[in-house]
Write a protein that holds these residues in place. Structure first.
Motif, PDB file in Angstrom:
ATOM      1  N   ALA A   1      31.169  45.086  31.397  1.00  0.00           N
ATOM      2  CA  ALA A   1      31.708  43.980  31.068  1.00  0.00           C
ATOM      3  C   ALA A   1      33.358  44.714  30.082  1.00  0.00           C
ATOM      4  O   ALA A   1      34.217  43.622  30.343  1.00  0.00           O
ATOM      5  CB  ALA A   1      31.091  44.118  29.648  1.00  0.00           C
ATOM      6  N   LEU A   2      33.534  45.372  29.180  1.00  0.00           N
ATOM      7  CA  LEU A   2      34.456  46.241  29.087  1.00  0.00           C
ATOM      8  C   LEU A   2      35.698  46.130  30.078  1.00  0.00           C
ATOM      9  O   LEU A   2      37.115  46.390  29.844  1.00  0.00           O
ATOM     10  CB  LEU A   2      34.246  47.609  28.580  1.00  0.00           C
ATOM     11  N   ALA A   3      35.496  46.987  31.015  1.00  0.00           N
ATOM     12  CA  ALA A   3      36.439  47.574  32.335  1.00  0.00           C
ATOM     13  C   ALA A   3      37.143  45.552  33.092  1.00  0.00           C
ATOM     14  O   ALA A   3      38.334  46.204  33.051  1.00  0.00           O
ATOM     15  CB  ALA A   3      35.803  48.518  33.708  1.00  0.00           C
ATOM     16  N   VAL A   4      35.958  45.130  33.159  1.00  0.00           N
ATOM     17  CA  VAL A   4      36.298  43.667  33.264  1.00  0.00           C
ATOM     18  C   VAL A   4      37.154  42.805  32.431  1.00  0.00           C
ATOM     19  O   VAL A   4      38.026  42.518  32.665  1.00  0.00           O
ATOM     20  CB  VAL A   4      35.109  42.435  33.678  1.00  0.00           C
ATOM     21  N   ALA A   5      37.135  42.813  31.754  1.00  0.00           N
ATOM     22  CA  ALA A   5      37.771  42.214  30.064  1.00  0.00           C
ATOM     23  C   ALA A   5      38.620  43.308  30.593  1.00  0.00           C
ATOM     24  O   ALA A   5      40.335  42.360  30.592  1.00  0.00           O
ATOM     25  CB  ALA A   5      37.012  42.989  28.584  1.00  0.00           C
ATOM     26  N   VAL A   6      39.259  43.964  30.180  1.00  0.00           N
ATOM     27  CA  VAL A   6      40.642  45.314  30.690  1.00  0.00           C
ATOM     28  C   VAL A   6      41.676  45.102  31.956  1.00  0.00           C
ATOM     29  O   VAL A   6      42.558  44.307  32.055  1.00  0.00           O
ATOM     30  CB  VAL A   6      40.634  46.428  31.112  1.00  0.00           C
ATOM     31  N   HIS A   7      40.399  45.062  33.256  1.00  0.00           N
ATOM     32  CA  HIS A   7      40.992  44.145  33.832  1.00  0.00           C
ATOM     33  C   HIS A   7      42.085  42.991  33.739  1.00  0.00           C
ATOM     34  O   HIS A   7      43.385  42.393  34.553  1.00  0.00           O
ATOM     35  CB  HIS A   7      40.403  44.475  35.297  1.00  0.00           C
ATOM     36  N   ASP A   8      41.129  41.731  33.057  1.00  0.00           N
ATOM     37  CA  ASP A   8      41.470  40.189  33.134  1.00  0.00           C
ATOM     38  C   ASP A   8      42.518  40.537  32.041  1.00  0.00           C
ATOM     39  O   ASP A   8      43.924  39.566  32.050  1.00  0.00           O
ATOM     40  CB  ASP A   8      40.412  39.776  32.521  1.00  0.00           C
ATOM     41  N   LEU A   9      42.940  41.387  30.998  1.00  0.00           N
ATOM     42  CA  LEU A   9      43.736  40.704  29.754  1.00  0.00           C
ATOM     43  C   LEU A   9      44.998  42.011  30.831  1.00  0.00           C
ATOM     44  O   LEU A   9      46.162  41.296  30.578  1.00  0.00           O
ATOM     45  CB  LEU A   9      43.514  41.977  28.799  1.00  0.00           C
ATOM     46  N   LEU A  10      45.282  42.827  32.119  1.00  0.00           N
ATOM     47  CA  LEU A  10      46.415  42.921  32.319  1.00  0.00           C
ATOM     48  C   LEU A  10      46.346  42.207  33.319  1.00  0.00           C
ATOM     49  O   LEU A  10      48.251  42.171  33.579  1.00  0.00           O
ATOM     50  CB  LEU A  10      46.076  44.029  33.009  1.00  0.00           C
ATOM     51  N   ALA A  11      46.109  40.852  34.068  1.00  0.00           N
ATOM     52  CA  ALA A  11      46.531  40.631  35.178  1.00  0.00           C
ATOM     53  C   ALA A  11      46.829  39.177  34.011  1.00  0.00           C
ATOM     54  O   ALA A  11      48.496  38.491  34.343  1.00  0.00           O
ATOM     55  CB  ALA A  11      44.980  39.832  36.014  1.00  0.00           C
ATOM     56  N   ASP A  12      46.021  38.956  32.911  1.00  0.00           N
ATOM     57  CA  ASP A  12      46.704  37.617  31.785  1.00  0.00           C
ATOM     58  C   ASP A  12      49.003  38.289  31.853  1.00  0.00           C
ATOM     59  O   ASP A  12      49.168  37.586  32.042  1.00  0.00           O
ATOM     60  CB  ASP A  12      46.311  38.183  30.688  1.00  0.00           C
ATOM     61  N   ALA A  13      48.806  39.570  31.695  1.00  0.00           N
ATOM     62  CA  ALA A  13      50.063  39.750  31.234  1.00  0.00           C
ATOM     63  C   ALA A  13      51.011  40.172  32.636  1.00  0.00           C
ATOM     64  O   ALA A  13      51.439  41.117  32.486  1.00  0.00           O
ATOM     65  CB  ALA A  13      49.943  41.402  30.447  1.00  0.00           C
ATOM     66  N   GLY A  14      50.555  40.089  33.347  1.00  0.00           N
ATOM     67  CA  GLY A  14      50.847  40.168  34.614  1.00  0.00           C
ATOM     68  C   GLY A  14      51.062  41.482  35.621  1.00  0.00           C
ATOM     69  O   GLY A  14      51.090  41.853  36.502  1.00  0.00           O
ATOM     70  N   LEU A  15      49.809  42.509  35.314  1.00  0.00           N
ATOM     71  CA  LEU A  15      49.496  43.529  36.093  1.00  0.00           C
ATOM     72  C   LEU A  15      48.347  43.591  36.770  1.00  0.00           C
ATOM     73  O   LEU A  15      47.389  42.850  36.565  1.00  0.00           O
ATOM     74  CB  LEU A  15      49.701  44.680  35.319  1.00  0.00           C
ATOM     75  N   ARG A  16      48.133  43.440  38.494  1.00  0.00           N
ATOM     76  CA  ARG A  16      47.724  43.371  39.184  1.00  0.00           C
ATOM     77  C   ARG A  16      47.764  44.696  40.385  1.00  0.00           C
ATOM     78  O   ARG A  16      48.477  45.348  40.432  1.00  0.00           O
ATOM     79  CB  ARG A  16      47.383  41.956  39.905  1.00  0.00           C
ATOM     80  N   PRO A  17      46.085  45.371  40.752  1.00  0.00           N
ATOM     81  CA  PRO A  17      46.367  46.621  40.877  1.00  0.00           C
ATOM     82  C   PRO A  17      46.496  46.220  42.431  1.00  0.00           C
ATOM     83  O   PRO A  17      46.423  45.540  43.042  1.00  0.00           O
ATOM     84  CB  PRO A  17      44.746  47.247  41.065  1.00  0.00           C
ATOM     85  N   ASP A  18      47.260  48.126  43.267  1.00  0.00           N
ATOM     86  CA  ASP A  18      47.603  46.944  44.729  1.00  0.00           C
ATOM     87  C   ASP A  18      46.574  48.335  45.811  1.00  0.00           C
ATOM     88  O   ASP A  18      46.056  47.841  46.143  1.00  0.00           O
ATOM     89  CB  ASP A  18      48.496  48.129  45.087  1.00  0.00           C
ATOM     90  N   VAL A  19      45.716  49.056  44.342  1.00  0.00           N
ATOM     91  CA  VAL A  19      44.700  50.003  44.943  1.00  0.00           C
ATOM     92  C   VAL A  19      43.934  50.137  43.863  1.00  0.00           C
ATOM     93  O   VAL A  19      44.026  50.054  42.968  1.00  0.00           O
ATOM     94  CB  VAL A  19      44.616  51.294  45.634  1.00  0.00           C
ATOM     95  N   VAL A  20      42.351  50.408  44.329  1.00  0.00           N
ATOM     96  CA  VAL A  20      41.252  50.311  43.222  1.00  0.00           C
ATOM     97  C   VAL A  20      40.447  51.349  43.563  1.00  0.00           C
ATOM     98  O   VAL A  20      40.222  51.287  45.365  1.00  0.00           O
ATOM     99  CB  VAL A  20      40.834  48.691  42.886  1.00  0.00           C
TER     100      VAL A  20
END
Length: 323
Positions: free
Chosen positions: A67-86
């Motif tokens: 849950a924490l990992a997904v939350a961090v991902h979503d907040l970063l996406a909301d700030a405009g950051l998306r990964p190129d590789v995971v």
């Protein structure tokens, strides 16, 4: 300039995500959704006492960590950051698969909740345990002291420490065998992990694998939308079947952080963001800069570091809640 996301393994036994939950309506909405998928309240996920029974405790802890990992991902996406590789370790590999588009979030969290019903050890079964092994780099090619020992297994490779002097490995097996190995080894070489009573990533988890595999066989995996790196061997998972096989092998097979970050280096990653606290900060060597992200302050640091390195921003908003 490519951006990589690293998801750690482990189980969230300590409270996680409280600061993000209290600060962000987006995170509170996510936790309400996870509550509906798992049957745990948001309070239980964030800071509730974990169950005493082994598999139920493991299940609740994995839900907390994911849950924490997904939350961090979503907040970063909301700030405009998306990964190129995971890529991720253990639980992190499954979370990374979800966020790469290979599996619906509901399916991931429902599966983690399902593991609570896995059978516990037999009454006569030997206690299980885990340990970290610190191997001098000069001895890296020599046979390790646990080679050939019954009931001790190599469970993971975290790679060299920052100064390159040692390599950190993870062992799993019967607790008495691990404690005996530690007692016979040089001080500080083999360090048993307190409170770790499940020999993850070893053959001792075969009963758990037998329990969860039929459920995984029914899960609707799809091909990842972005490069997804395996933690079980060097390479990329490109098909639904490859992702499913990784899920099925994950309980019993050893994991490697090195395989993930070397895979990211081959994708020319210039910044790695580490989701949550499962990978220790400042201890391990990475071939590119990393930022560990767990709090609102860390989100801001990740965004500013990405900006300084010239990593492109996609813009947040409605796309943040992709499934």
């Amino acid at each position: 300039m490519p951006l990589g996301y690293l998801f750690g393994g482990g189980v969230g036994t300590e409270p996680h995500g409280i600061e993000l939950y209290e600060a962000s309506p987006l995170v509170r909405q996510l936790y309400e959704e996870i509550s509906g998928w798992t049957g745990l309240t948001a309070e239980q996920i964030l800071r509730g006492e974990l169950p005493e029974e082994r598999e139920r405790r493991q299940s609740a802890g994995t839900i907390r960590e994911a849950a924490l990992a997904v939350a961090v991902h979503d907040l970063l996406a909301d700030a405009g950051l998306r990964p190129d590789v995971v890529g991720g370790l253990s639980l992190g590999a499954m979370t990374a698969s979800c966020l790469a588009g290979a599996l619906d979030r509901r399916e991931l969290f429902a599966m983690l909740a399902r593991t609570a019903d896995a059978p516990g050890p037999r009454p006569d079964a030997a206690d299980e345990g885990m340990a970290l092994a610190f191997v001098q780099e000069a001895d890296a090619q020599a046979p390790p002291p646990w080679e050939g020992r019954p009931d001790v297994y190599l469970a993971g490779d975290f790679g060299p420490v920052v100064d390159g002097s040692r390599r950190i490995l993870m062992l799993a097996g019967h607790r008495t065998a691990i404690e005996l190995l530690a007692a016979e080894s040089a001080p500080g070489t083999i360090v048993p992990l307190p409170g770790r009573n499940i020999a993850v990533h070893s053959p001792l988890r075969q009963p758990f694998r037998d329990f969860i595999t039929p459920h995984m066989a029914r899960m609707p995996f799809t091909a990842p939308r972005i490069p997804l790196l395996s933690c079980l061997e060097r390479g990329e998972l490109k098909t639904a079947d490859e992702v499913r096989e990784m899920f099925e092998r994950n309980p019993t097979d050893p994991i490697s952080l090195v395989d993930i970050y070397e895979g990211m280096r081959s994708h020319d990653v210039r910044l790695g963001l580490v989701m949550g606290p499962a990978i220790p900060e400042g201890m391990l060597a990475f071939p590119f800069p990393v930022v560990h992200v767990e709090t609102t302050e860390h989100i801001q640091l990740a965004v500013s570091t990405a900006y300084d390195l010239g990593i492109s921003f996609s813009g947040g908003g409605s796309e943040t809640r992709e499934r």
